[in-house]
Design a protein around this motif. Structure first.
Motif, mmCIF file in Angstrom:
data_model
loop_
_atom_site.group_PDB
_atom_site.id
_atom_site.type_symbol
_atom_site.label_atom_id
_atom_site.label_comp_id
_atom_site.label_asym_id
_atom_site.label_seq_id
_atom_site.Cartn_x
_atom_site.Cartn_y
_atom_site.Cartn_z
ATOM 1 N N ALA A 73 -0.659 3.902 4.954
ATOM 2 C CA ALA A 73 0.555 3.718 4.157
ATOM 3 C C ALA A 73 0.412 4.343 2.772
ATOM 4 O O ALA A 73 1.352 4.976 2.274
ATOM 5 C CB ALA A 73 0.884 2.227 4.041
ATOM 6 N N VAL A 74 -0.755 4.203 2.129
ATOM 7 C CA VAL A 74 -0.976 4.855 0.833
ATOM 8 C C VAL A 74 -0.872 6.364 0.995
ATOM 9 O O VAL A 74 -0.210 7.055 0.212
ATOM 10 C CB VAL A 74 -2.349 4.472 0.234
ATOM 11 C CG1 VAL A 74 -2.686 5.344 -0.967
ATOM 12 C CG2 VAL A 74 -2.370 3.014 -0.167
ATOM 13 N N PHE A 75 -1.495 6.903 2.026
ATOM 14 C CA PHE A 75 -1.448 8.341 2.292
ATOM 15 C C PHE A 75 -0.008 8.801 2.512
ATOM 16 O O PHE A 75 0.438 9.799 1.931
ATOM 17 C CB PHE A 75 -2.311 8.674 3.511
ATOM 18 C CG PHE A 75 -2.205 10.102 3.952
ATOM 19 C CD1 PHE A 75 -2.854 11.108 3.259
ATOM 20 C CD2 PHE A 75 -1.426 10.442 5.051
ATOM 21 C CE1 PHE A 75 -2.745 12.436 3.658
ATOM 22 C CE2 PHE A 75 -1.314 11.758 5.463
ATOM 23 C CZ PHE A 75 -1.974 12.755 4.759
ATOM 24 N N LEU A 76 0.756 8.069 3.333
ATOM 25 C CA LEU A 76 2.141 8.443 3.606
ATOM 26 C C LEU A 76 3.009 8.362 2.356
ATOM 27 O O LEU A 76 3.894 9.216 2.146
ATOM 28 C CB LEU A 76 2.727 7.568 4.713
ATOM 29 C CG LEU A 76 2.155 7.798 6.107
ATOM 30 C CD1 LEU A 76 2.729 6.769 7.087
ATOM 31 C CD2 LEU A 76 2.428 9.207 6.589
ATOM 32 N N GLY A 77 2.772 7.375 1.521
ATOM 33 C CA GLY A 77 3.508 7.268 0.259
ATOM 34 C C GLY A 77 3.273 8.468 -0.627
ATOM 35 O O GLY A 77 4.204 9.046 -1.198
ATOM 36 N N SER A 117 0.833 -1.201 0.000
ATOM 37 C CA SER A 117 0.000 0.000 0.000
ATOM 38 C C SER A 117 0.869 1.253 0.000
ATOM 39 O O SER A 117 0.576 2.223 -0.695
ATOM 40 C CB SER A 117 -0.921 0.006 1.232
ATOM 41 O OG SER A 117 -1.831 -1.068 1.171
ATOM 42 N N PHE A 118 1.948 1.231 0.774
ATOM 43 C CA PHE A 118 2.872 2.363 0.785
ATOM 44 C C PHE A 118 3.502 2.551 -0.601
ATOM 45 O O PHE A 118 3.553 3.659 -1.136
ATOM 46 C CB PHE A 118 3.959 2.155 1.838
ATOM 47 C CG PHE A 118 4.984 3.238 1.852
ATOM 48 C CD1 PHE A 118 4.708 4.473 2.424
ATOM 49 C CD2 PHE A 118 6.238 3.034 1.288
ATOM 50 C CE1 PHE A 118 5.661 5.486 2.431
ATOM 51 C CE2 PHE A 118 7.187 4.031 1.290
ATOM 52 C CZ PHE A 118 6.904 5.262 1.863
ATOM 53 N N LEU A 119 3.963 1.449 -1.186
ATOM 54 C CA LEU A 119 4.603 1.530 -2.500
ATOM 55 C C LEU A 119 3.657 2.062 -3.571
ATOM 56 O O LEU A 119 4.051 2.882 -4.396
ATOM 57 C CB LEU A 119 5.148 0.163 -2.916
ATOM 58 C CG LEU A 119 6.387 -0.315 -2.188
ATOM 59 C CD1 LEU A 119 6.726 -1.742 -2.595
ATOM 60 C CD2 LEU A 119 7.556 0.619 -2.455
ATOM 61 N N ILE A 120 2.413 1.591 -3.566
ATOM 62 C CA ILE A 120 1.488 2.069 -4.588
ATOM 63 C C ILE A 120 1.195 3.559 -4.393
ATOM 64 O O ILE A 120 1.026 4.300 -5.353
ATOM 65 C CB ILE A 120 0.208 1.217 -4.663
ATOM 66 C CG1 ILE A 120 -0.407 1.310 -6.064
ATOM 67 C CG2 ILE A 120 -0.796 1.580 -3.591
ATOM 68 C CD1 ILE A 120 -1.442 0.255 -6.358
ATOM 69 N N GLY A 121 1.201 4.004 -3.131
ATOM 70 C CA GLY A 121 1.064 5.433 -2.865
ATOM 71 C C GLY A 121 2.238 6.221 -3.417
ATOM 72 O O GLY A 121 2.067 7.284 -4.025
ATOM 73 N N VAL A 122 3.442 5.694 -3.225
ATOM 74 C CA VAL A 122 4.640 6.346 -3.759
ATOM 75 C C VAL A 122 4.584 6.388 -5.282
ATOM 76 O O VAL A 122 4.819 7.440 -5.905
ATOM 77 C CB VAL A 122 5.920 5.619 -3.283
ATOM 78 C CG1 VAL A 122 7.148 6.077 -4.059
ATOM 79 C CG2 VAL A 122 6.131 5.826 -1.794
ATOM 80 N N PHE A 123 4.255 5.268 -5.907
ATOM 81 C CA PHE A 123 4.240 5.211 -7.363
ATOM 82 C C PHE A 123 3.181 6.131 -7.964
ATOM 83 O O PHE A 123 3.433 6.818 -8.961
ATOM 84 C CB PHE A 123 4.041 3.775 -7.858
ATOM 85 C CG PHE A 123 5.151 2.838 -7.455
ATOM 86 C CD1 PHE A 123 6.458 3.287 -7.323
ATOM 87 C CD2 PHE A 123 4.889 1.504 -7.191
ATOM 88 C CE1 PHE A 123 7.484 2.420 -6.948
ATOM 89 C CE2 PHE A 123 5.900 0.632 -6.823
ATOM 90 C CZ PHE A 123 7.201 1.093 -6.709
ATOM 91 N N LYS A 182 4.945 14.161 -2.414
ATOM 92 C CA LYS A 182 4.605 15.574 -2.461
ATOM 93 C C LYS A 182 5.672 16.428 -1.793
ATOM 94 O O LYS A 182 5.890 17.578 -2.177
ATOM 95 C CB LYS A 182 3.249 15.836 -1.793
ATOM 96 C CG LYS A 182 2.084 15.421 -2.656
ATOM 97 C CD LYS A 182 0.777 15.787 -1.992
ATOM 98 C CE LYS A 182 -0.380 15.344 -2.879
ATOM 99 N NZ LYS A 182 -1.673 15.688 -2.283
ATOM 100 N N MET A 183 6.327 15.884 -0.767
ATOM 101 C CA MET A 183 7.354 16.646 -0.051
ATOM 102 C C MET A 183 8.665 16.708 -0.822
ATOM 103 O O MET A 183 9.491 17.564 -0.554
ATOM 104 C CB MET A 183 7.603 16.031 1.328
ATOM 105 C CG MET A 183 6.417 16.199 2.266
ATOM 106 S SD MET A 183 6.729 15.668 3.961
ATOM 107 C CE MET A 183 7.552 14.110 3.794
ATOM 108 N N ILE A 184 8.854 15.794 -1.750
ATOM 109 C CA ILE A 184 10.111 15.755 -2.510
ATOM 110 C C ILE A 184 10.083 16.803 -3.613
ATOM 111 O O ILE A 184 9.172 17.034 -4.286
ATOM 112 C CB ILE A 184 10.362 14.338 -3.096
ATOM 113 C CG1 ILE A 184 10.556 13.352 -1.959
ATOM 114 C CG2 ILE A 184 11.548 14.340 -4.021
ATOM 115 C CD1 ILE A 184 10.684 11.905 -2.414
#
Length: 125
Positions: free
Chosen positions: A114-118, A46-52, A123-125
């Motif tokens: 985790a999706v939200f954090l990803g 879930s984190f990874l899909i948020g990042v992607f 967004k912060m980068i």
């Protein structure tokens, strides 16, 4: 269409292998009837899909092919909703209602976080 299927399929192959090894390692490390491997893989996926999705929404950093490979393929093969559902059903069948509620609740809550954090990380980068 065939190209897209191959891209997603190759990503799914890699994601499935990663899920198998990571989930098995976690289950061996945390000897328990609680499905820790599936839970942790789903949260990581879930984190990874948020990042992607975050990266793909930032402009020209990711092609449509890479998005397909990483989200539908890799994350689709890596995350384990079908395994999650089966593990949850097994807990119910064994009358482990507290573990069922804990497992399903934690999977949903931490997966969503985790999706939200990803996405927030990108967004912060």
């Amino acid at each position: 269409m065939v190209k897209a299927m191959l891209i997603a399929g190759f990503g799914g192959f890699i994601g499935t292998i990663l899920r198998f090894f990571i989930s098995r390692y976690i289950q061996v490390f945390f000897v328990s009837t609680f499905p820790w491997g599936t839970l942790l893989v789903n949260i990581a996926g879930s984190f990874l899909i948020g990042v992607f999705f975050g990266i793909s929404g930032k402009g020209q950093f990711m092609t449509a092919e890479w998005r397909l490979f990483l989200t539908v393929g890799l994350c689709g093969g890596f995350t384990t909703f079908s395994s999650f559902s089966n593990d949850a059903l097994l807990l119910l069948e064994n009358n482990e209602f507290f573990r069922f509620a804990t497992y399903t609740g934690l999977s949903f809550l931490f997966g969503l976080i985790a999706v939200f954090l990803g996405r927030m990380l990108i967004k912060m980068i």
